[in-house]
Write a protein that holds these residues in place. Structure first.
Motif: not given
Length: 322
Positions: A240-244, A247-252
């Motif tokens: 499990g992890s949190s990844v970048e 998207t069409l208007n920037g990274k989340v």
């Protein structure tokens, strides 16, 4: 009913001027005149040449014919029907001054009315030509980012407009078009009055823009949802992890759950295309793809060996066993 191509009958292009029309008529009239011609079907050819000349020499008749020629829908059997908004200028027969002669086709009558036979000019009381201009259909390719945020585009089009003699002539036209956020593949945007000019008091046609999406290197579209395949490492999937995520208007940031597998789908709310007139906005659907390095260090291989011993009971191919 057979469609009569008057330009072809006289051997002319659509851009032929009055002098060229007159010269072509004189040449063909001499060739096919029944009193002197030895040509096969000379009388029929002479009638066709006379009919074509009667239409093309007259500016208003020619304008009507040019419009019908553009808008006629040709049928498989070689006939035609005019578009539903066709209104010929000769439907008010009382305006014509009747003259002797004239042996014209049913096609001629369907455009100009039977009382136009043999007529060489119109009376001043005759009703003028009023015909709506033709709609223009144009495709416009957008990047997905432009469809997501909306944009402004400059378009260059070629349209036909009648000149002082009523002859349709091509003209280049430049427009600045505002594309609203959230447009979809195949959607049509109508720009009223930006099509081809009308005849007389007829309104101009419309410009119909059809939206197309240019291919994107990693995004795809499903309705209002944006699709993305996201590679993750085996340890990110396992632990499990949190990844970048783009998207069409920037990274989340996206949370990958512990024990994730290839093919698992995660949803990022509200990162799709905007809904029309306040409708529901789409989401971004992320499909996980577990990825391994193409080569490993000796330390990593030792860890994999240790992992295989710890997980000896796990068989990913158990579905094939019966």
């Amino acid at each position: 009913m057979e469609f009569k191509d008057y330009y072809k009958i006289l051997g002319l292009s659509e851009q032929a001027d009055t002098s060229a029309i007159k010269a072509a008529y004189r040449k063909l009239a001499r060739k096919y005149h029944p009193d002197v011609s030895k040509e096969k079907d000379a009388e029929q050819h002479f009638k066709e040449v006379n009919e074509a000349y009667t239409v093309l020499k007259d500016g208003e008749k020619r304008a009507e014919y040019d419009l019908l020629r553009q808008q006629a829908t040709h049928q498989a059997e070689g006939g035609f029907r005019a578009s539903s908004d066709w209104q010929n200028a000769s439907s008010d027969h009382a305006g014509f001054e009747q003259e002797a002669g004239g042996d014209f086709s049913d096609f001629f009558d369907s455009i100009f009315g039977a009382q136009a036979r043999g007529s060489t000019h119109y009376s001043n009381s005759r009703r003028s030509v009023n015909q709506r201009g033709r709609d223009i259909h144009h495709k416009i390719a957008l990047f997905l980012e432009e469809a997501f945020e909306g944009c402004q585009r400059q378009l260059s089009l070629r349209v036909s407009e009648p000149d002082a003699n009523g002859v349709l002539r091509p003209r280049d036209k430049t427009l600045k078009v505002k594309i609203p956020a959230g447009v979809m593949q195949g959607q049509h945007i109508r720009l009223a009055g930006q099509g081809e000019a009308g005849i007389g008091e007829g309104k101009a046609g419309d410009l119909l823009l059809e939206i197309e999406f240019a291919p994107h290197p990693y995004f795809a579209v499903d309705g209002r949802n944006i699709l993305l395949t996201l590679p993750v490492s085996c340890w990110e999937a396992a632990l499990g992890s949190s990844v970048e995520v783009p998207t069409l208007n920037g990274k989340v940031k996206l949370k990958v759950p512990k024990g994730a597998n290839s093919g698992n789908k995660l949803r990022i709310k509200g990162k799709g295309l905007a809904g029309k007139e306040g409708g529901q906005t789409g989401d971004q659907i992320v499909t996980l793809q577990v990825s391994l390095p193409s080569s490993h260090s000796s330390e990593a291989e030792a860890l994999y060996l240790k992992l295989s011993e710890c997980e000896a009971d796990f068989n990913p191919r158990h579905v094939f066993e019966r």
